[in-house]
Design a protein around this motif. Structure first.
Motif, PDB file in Angstrom:
ATOM      1  N   HIS A 496       0.830  -1.105  -0.065  1.00  0.00           N
ATOM      2  CA  HIS A 496      -0.083   0.034  -0.011  1.00  0.00           C
ATOM      3  C   HIS A 496       0.954   1.076  -0.068  1.00  0.00           C
ATOM      4  N   CYS A 570      -4.046   5.634   2.300  1.00  0.00           N
ATOM      5  CA  CYS A 570      -3.458   4.774   1.078  1.00  0.00           C
ATOM      6  C   CYS A 570      -3.863   5.488  -0.165  1.00  0.00           C
ATOM      7  N   THR A 572      -3.762   3.907  -2.935  1.00  0.00           N
ATOM      8  CA  THR A 572      -4.526   3.126  -4.068  1.00  0.00           C
ATOM      9  C   THR A 572      -6.048   3.628  -3.831  1.00  0.00           C
ATOM     10  N   HIS A 575      -9.024   1.817  -2.612  1.00  0.00           N
ATOM     11  CA  HIS A 575      -8.624   1.517  -1.066  1.00  0.00           C
ATOM     12  C   HIS A 575      -9.114   2.810  -0.287  1.00  0.00           C
ATOM     13  N   MET A 580     -10.164   3.602   3.516  1.00  0.00           N
ATOM     14  CA  MET A 580      -8.414   3.510   3.810  1.00  0.00           C
ATOM     15  C   MET A 580      -7.878   4.896   4.046  1.00  0.00           C
TER      16      MET A 580
HETATM   17 CU   LIG Z   1      -4.036   0.391  -0.050  1.00  0.00          CU
END
Ligand SMILES: [Cu+2]
Length: 588
Positions: A496, A570, A572, A575, A580
């Motif tokens: 991550h 994170c 991403t 995510h 996240m």
């Molecule tokens: Cu992530």
């Protein structure tokens, strides 16, 4: 079943698993429905354009400077930047793709947005104008906590919420462009909204920054539609290096944002929306654990080529993808190798140039400042290749299509009046360090669980409390001016990219660890940390996004030097939109 076994099971049966299949295993059925060969794909309601039927290396790279979309703001001043929809020939086939872009007031918007070139300590005021339409280009998943979750608004009536964030910028909290500072074209605003006119003080060293949308719960969709652009900050040290011939300058300095996309046969962007992903989800499910497109797009064009001279070039590399990590090399030609030399991280220059011995790993949100010397490569065609598995680092290798990003064609004559740049031995006086002793060391969790719909969900938290959502009370609350060490324990199976707003940080080290996990909360007990290893030389500059590998603790050290409410998350994007993300509140 443990979370990990559930994770593995889910890989075999759900969207994530389908994403992992190489395209040849999809049911490939040629169709005459669109202008491009189409094939059904389990993540999409409609057949998608077959990525293998999209011609590669047929269109030149869009270079912001050549297109007039590089804005010289090195003296500071005032800008107005519009966000709106436009149509671009992304695939190089004369098929229009509706996208969203940024553009200076009175000029067309573009994907990527214009490159802003700013100057250190020259404040720049930017007014952001939302002219986005009353519909989205991608399916909005109403099951996520997003901008319109609890306020009764809809995109049809209020317009698309958007908020620009200067990633890596040392920016006052009011102008951070945080997830709840969004605003719509109709004047509806998020709970943390202060103003649509931001002041960037630019009181940090020369850096490769970028701006992109950050709206709560739809960041991935707004960025997917095209809302991202570069923000290059110059300072005297860097200008002296350029003027003395130590660093290549435009047109031999080129920014490259790498993104992956999917398309429908008529050229529209495709984003996962199949009802079969989970029938239980109300309202247009589009949340997938990771998104991987099979079409690689650089500066808004699929698999472009760049004609270069036989000389060193400076590339500002940005991974602007949702989930895909790249491991990049300029593939050696028959006549010799073409080394990539790292000269900077996200937030500034390295102490010395670092020749890379292997591929450059670039995760979503990360940037790298590199020099590639094409001297002696006359006549060669050199692909920029990618060998990163997806998910990273334990997924499947790239397909032949995603294994190539773009091409460099060394077929331009050397322009005689500009000497070849010669990298100096030193780029900064001393190695970048955050030297002060930490006031606090935080033990933080990068974890996973299933959400209320049975979807795998990646979350942040603390090792003591376990998983926490974005709306849970803040736990990361440094005092103003405090130096802190953050230990990021990645208890998932994928890497991550972790990004705190406001700060640049030093990556201290990474180490394997073992721990006992509370299966209810995700909390970690009895943690034993193995041998620590320093980050590779090319990560030893000012960073703002760091890849935390599975089963490892990654330690960073930062000084939190502006008060207010920020976020860490994170990068991403799938995510981040799925919780996240956590508040970062610096007390004054
Ligand atoms: Cu992530």
């Amino acid at each position: 079943m443990t979370t990990r076994r559930r994770f593995l099971a889910s890989l075999g049966t759900t969207a994530a698993g389908l994403l992992l299949m190489p395209p040849r295993q999809w049911i490939a059925v040629a169709s005459s429905a669109g202008r491009l060969r189409s094939l059904p794909h389990p993540l999409y309601r409609e057949p998608i354009a077959d990525p293998t039927a999209i011609p590669r290396f047929v269109q030149p790279l869009a270079v912001p400077g050549e297109l007039g979309t590089r804005i010289d703001a090195t003296a500071g001043g005032v800008l107005s930047m519009t966000m709106a929809e436009t149509v671009q020939d992304v695939l190089g086939l004369g098929i229009g793709t509706p996208v969203w872009g940024y553009g200076l007031a009175g000029r067309p918007v573009t994907w990527p947005g214009p490159t802003v070139v700013a100057g250190r300590d020259r404040p720049l005021q930017v007014r952001w104008v939302n002219r986005l339409p009353n519909r989205h280009l991608a399916p909005v998943d109403g099951t996520l906590h997003w901008a319109f979750s609890h306020n009764g608004h809809s995109i049809r009536t209020a317009g698309v919420p958007t908020v620009p964030h200067l990633h890596g910028g040392h920016v006052d909290a009011a102008y951070d462009g945080g997830p709840e500072q969004w605003f719509t074209a109709t004047g509806v605003t998020g709970s943390d909204f202060v103003t649509d006119t931001y002041v960037f003080d630019n009181d940090q060293e020369a850096a490769t920054l970028w701006y992109h949308d950050h709206t709560l719960g739809i960041t991935r969709l707004n960025v997917y539609a095209g809302l991202a652009g570069f923000y290059l900050l110059r300072d005297e040290r860097e200008m002296a290096l350029i003027e003395s011939g130590g660093l290549p300058a435009a047109p031999h300095e080129v920014e490259l944002v790498i993104q992956d996309r999917m398309f429908y046969p008529d050229g529209r962007l495709a984003y996962p929306d199949a009802p079969g992903l989970s029938p239980a989800w109300p309202g247009g499910p589009s949340q997938v654990m990771d998104f991987y497109g099979e079409v690689i797009v650089v500066n808004g064009r699929s698999w472009p080529y760049l004609r270069v001279e036989p000389r060193p070039y400076r590339f500002r590399l940005l991974n602007g993808s949702d989930s895909r990590v790249y491991a990049l090399s300029v593939t050696p030609s028959a006549s010799g190798t073409v080394p990539m030399v790292a000269i900077g991280t996200e937030g500034g220059l390295l102490q010395s140039p670092v020749p890379l011995l292997g591929p450059l790993v670039l995760s979503p949100g990360e940037r790298a400042d590199v020099v590639v010397d094409f001297t002696g490569q006359e006549g060669q065609t050199l692909p920029l290749t990618n060998r990163a598995p997806a998910p990273f680092p334990l997924g499947v290798p790239p397909t032949p299509w995603t294994a190539e990003v773009m091409q460099f064609r060394v077929d331009l004559p050397l322009t005689g009046d500009v000497p070849r740049a010669r990298l100096p031995g030193r780029l900064r006086e001393a190695a970048y360090r955050v030297a002060e002793p930490p006031a606090l060391t935080r033990s933080l969790l990068v974890g996973e669980r299933l959400d209320g719909y049975g979807r795998l969900q990646m979350l942040l938290g603390t090792t003591e409390l376990g998983h926490l959502e974005y709306a849970d009370p803040a736990t990361e609350t440094p005092g103003l001016g405090d130096v802190e060490v953050w230990e990021l324990y990645n208890d998932t199976l994928v890497a991550h990219p972790i990004h705190p707003h406001l700060v640049s940080f030093e990556v201290l080290d990474r180490a394997p660890y073992i721990a006992r996990r509370d299966l209810t909360t995700g909390a970690l007990h009895d943690i034993t940390v193995g041998p620590r290893r320093r980050p590779p030389d090319h990560e030893q500059g000012p960073k703002d996004t760091v890849l935390a590998y599975p089963g490892e603790v990654t330690r960073i050290r930062a000084r939190f030097d502006r008060p207010g409410r920020y976020a860490w998350h994170c990068h991403t994007l799938s995510h981040e939109d799925h919780e996240m993300m956590r508040p970062l509140i610096i007390s004054s």
